[in-house]
Design an enzyme around this catalytic site. Structure first.
Site, PDB file in Angstrom:
ATOM      1  N   ASP A   9       0.854  -1.188   0.000  1.00 20.96           N
ATOM      2  CA  ASP A   9       0.000   0.000   0.000  1.00 20.96           C
ATOM      3  C   ASP A   9       0.890   1.238   0.000  1.00 20.96           C
ATOM      4  OD1 ASP A   9      -1.981  -1.860   0.243  1.00 20.96           O
ATOM      5  OD2 ASP A   9      -2.707  -1.199   2.201  1.00 20.96           O
ATOM      6  N   ASP A 131     -15.325  -4.398  -1.062  1.00 17.49           N
ATOM      7  CA  ASP A 131     -14.843  -4.090   0.286  1.00 17.49           C
ATOM      8  C   ASP A 131     -16.044  -3.785   1.165  1.00 17.49           C
ATOM      9  OD1 ASP A 131     -12.348  -4.240  -0.924  1.00 17.49           O
ATOM     10  OD2 ASP A 131     -12.252  -2.081  -1.267  1.00 17.49           O
TER      11      ASP A 131
END
Length: 240
Positions: A9, A131
């Site tokens: 990330d 998500d």
């Protein structure tokens, strides 16, 4: 055999991890994401999930130069996500070396564009990011919860040609307390042919084995690697 996908990330060009998607709970693990990617490759990893967290917040691609560097200096198969909201964002991602992209917010906010991407680039290149928090889809870097429920959301996009889905239970992400195996079992029960990739909560090899037993096609691992809960050499048994 379950496919092992490691995650990097990115915030401000650095490799970081968040806890439950909270940007205030950021930990920097490496100033140079390429260094991390090369280490993954050295241990036989083939797949990389690269997330542009700046892009997810800004609603347009930001860290494509990092993608470009990793793609040009490794042989990793990269799927890229975060901030992909337009055709130009998608073009930048593919031109920078992504082999696949994951769309989550775009599938909720602008389904017409996402459908066009599937038709234009094919289901092997376009993944659905599902998500969720409390079984409801969350978007825009997980900062906004919608009324879309996880199962109908996946089912709808399967009808439009999606074959691969990355499902993240936000409550598990970065917690190192195990995965949402029951949620994944429910999804698989509804749709046995789906290529389902679990994300969030993996803390040990046992978690990976449980996901494999549940019929998951892939698993994304992040913090467990960075916090040395799982050693890279342990992943070799899965023939990454």
């Amino acid at each position: 055999m379950i496919e092992i996908i490691l995650a990097i990330d990115i915030i401000e060009g650095k490799a970081v991890r968040l806890t439950q998607g909270d940007y205030k709970q950021k930990k920097i693990y490496n100033q140079d994401p390429l260094e991390v990617a090369k280490k993954f490759e050295d241990y036989g990893i083939r797949r990389l999930h690269l997330v542009d967290l700046d892009g997810a917040k800004a609603n347009f691609i930001v860290n494509y130069k990092i993608l470009e560097r990793i793609a040009s200096h490794t042989s990793l198969i990269i799927d890229f996500s975060g901030g992909l909201k337009s055709d130009s964002d998608l073009k930048i991602a593919f031109n920078s070396g992504a082999k696949m992209v994951t769309g989550g917010s775009i599938a909720v906010k602008n389904p017409k564009i996402f459908k066009n991407w599937i038709n234009k680039f094919g289901a092997n290149c376009i993944l659905l990011g599902a998500d969720c928090r409390n079984n409801k889809i969350a978007v825009n870097g997980w900062t906004e919860e919608t009324n879309e429920e996880i199962l109908p959301f996946i089912k709808k996009w399967r009808k439009y040609g999606i074959t691969k889905v990355i499902c993240t239970d936000i409550s598990k992400d970065g917690m190192l307390k195990g995965t949402s195996t029951e949620l994944y079992k429910t999804i698989k029960k509804e749709d046995t042919s789906i290529y389902l990739i679990a994300s969030g909560g993996v803390s040990c090899i046992y978690d990976i084995d449980m996901l494999q037993e549940a019929g998951l096609s892939g698993v994304i691992i992040g913090k467990a690697i960075y916090e040395s809960k799982i050693q890279l050499k342990e992943l070799k048994k899965y023939a990454c």
